[in-house]
Design a protein around this motif. Structure first.
Motif, short mmCIF file in Angstrom:
data_model
loop_
_atom_site.label_atom_id
_atom_site.label_comp_id
_atom_site.label_asym_id
_atom_site.label_seq_id
_atom_site.Cartn_x
_atom_site.Cartn_y
_atom_site.Cartn_z
N VAL A 122 107.32 -21.90 120.94
CA VAL A 122 106.14 -21.00 120.48
C VAL A 122 105.05 -22.03 120.62
O VAL A 122 103.76 -21.65 120.44
CB VAL A 122 106.07 -20.54 118.86
CG1 VAL A 122 107.41 -19.60 118.92
CG2 VAL A 122 106.58 -21.91 118.33
N PRO A 182 102.25 -16.25 118.17
CA PRO A 182 103.65 -15.86 118.37
C PRO A 182 104.34 -14.73 117.36
O PRO A 182 103.95 -15.01 116.27
CB PRO A 182 104.11 -17.27 118.40
CG PRO A 182 103.06 -18.02 118.65
CD PRO A 182 102.12 -17.44 117.99
N SER A 232 112.32 -17.66 117.85
CA SER A 232 110.94 -18.46 118.24
C SER A 232 110.90 -18.59 119.79
O SER A 232 111.08 -19.47 120.58
CB SER A 232 110.61 -19.73 117.59
OG SER A 232 110.71 -19.63 116.21
N GLY A 288 108.11 -17.27 121.72
CA GLY A 288 106.85 -17.31 122.25
C GLY A 288 106.38 -16.20 122.75
O GLY A 288 105.24 -16.14 123.50
N ASN A 289 106.98 -14.96 122.51
CA ASN A 289 106.30 -13.78 122.77
C ASN A 289 105.10 -13.41 121.94
O ASN A 289 105.04 -13.86 120.93
CB ASN A 289 107.20 -12.65 122.35
CG ASN A 289 107.59 -12.46 121.12
OD1 ASN A 289 108.55 -13.59 120.35
ND2 ASN A 289 107.36 -11.46 120.38
N LEU A 290 104.23 -13.14 122.46
CA LEU A 290 102.72 -13.16 121.67
C LEU A 290 102.24 -11.87 121.29
O LEU A 290 102.51 -10.98 121.98
CB LEU A 290 101.44 -13.70 122.70
CG LEU A 290 101.65 -15.05 123.15
CD1 LEU A 290 100.66 -15.71 124.26
CD2 LEU A 290 101.72 -16.08 122.02
#
Lengths: 113, 119
Positions: free
Chosen positions: A98, B92, B103, B105-107
């Protein structure tokens, strides 16, 4: 520099056609994403993939499928295009985790007649 | 449900003005907040914020995060016509089925603020 490319900038298809949108990134990123962007609705996630052959549904997966056979390539498939899928489609990629920003391709403006 | 809300949705200013764009968020497990600028094509990355109170700065643009009040602001000083764009805020989200605790990192994006700078 990270480069994310999309196969077409503009595409016009007819209702019921099968549509393939291709995305390729050249930075060995694990994550790849497909969004659509519509006025007043912002960017909405359709599908994403965090590894080859892995996929996760986003917020609006209905009517779409994806394929990730190679790390650098992520394809979005509209099995039977409909007029409500007329939109701007954006592909993005990022490193795992992230704390890595997403890099976007130039977008494909798809019109379904 | 995780969400990001930006305000105002649109803003018209004159060159030389200073503007402040707002982003508030609700997310289950906050990790970071990102700002992007989108002109006619793809969004381009501006800032990533992870800690409260630490200003990130790039030229006339700066941004700060308040994790207690769950918001961030993006400031642009001495605006120029080239600053005209849609500014996007994102955090995220969580994907429980994915590895690393989801986790990946998709936003989750806000709807954006459309800034128009007049000469």
């Amino acid at each position: 520099d990270v480069k994310v490319t999309q196969s077409s900038r503009y595409l016009v298809k007819r209702t019921g056609e099968k549509v393939f949108l291709e995305c390729v990134q050249d930075m060995d990123h694990e994550n790849m994403f497909w969004y659509r962007q519509d006025p007043g609705l912002g960017l909405r996630l359709i599908y994403f993939s965090y590894d080859v052959k892995m996929k996760e549904k986003g917020d609006i997966p209905e009517g779409y499928s994806v394929s990730r056979e190679k790390k650098e390539r992520f394809s979005l498939i509209l099995e039977s295009a409909s007029t409500n899928q007329t939109s701007m489609y954006l592909c993005a990629s990022s490193l795992q985790g992230v704390y890595n920003e997403q890099f976007f391709g130039p977008g494909t403006r798809l019109t379904v007649l | 449900e995780d969400k990001v809300v930006q305000s105002p949705l649109s803003l018209v200013v004159h060159e030389g003005d200073t503007v402040t764009l707002n982003c508030s968020y609700e997310v289950t497990n906050f990790r970071s907040l990102l700002w992007y600028k989108q002109e006619k094509k793809a969004p381009t990355f501006l800032f990533m914020l992870t800690s409260s109170g630490i200003e990130k700065k790039s030229g006339r643009l700066s941004s700060i995060l308040d994790k207690k009040e769950l918001f961030s602001i993006l400031n642009i000083t001495a605006t120029q016509t080239g600053d005209s764009a849609v500014y996007l805020c994102a955090v995220p989200g969580n994907v429980p089925s994915a590895p690393y605790g989801g986790s990946q990192g998709n936003l989750i994006f806000g709807k954006g603020t459309k800034l128009s700078v007049k000469p």
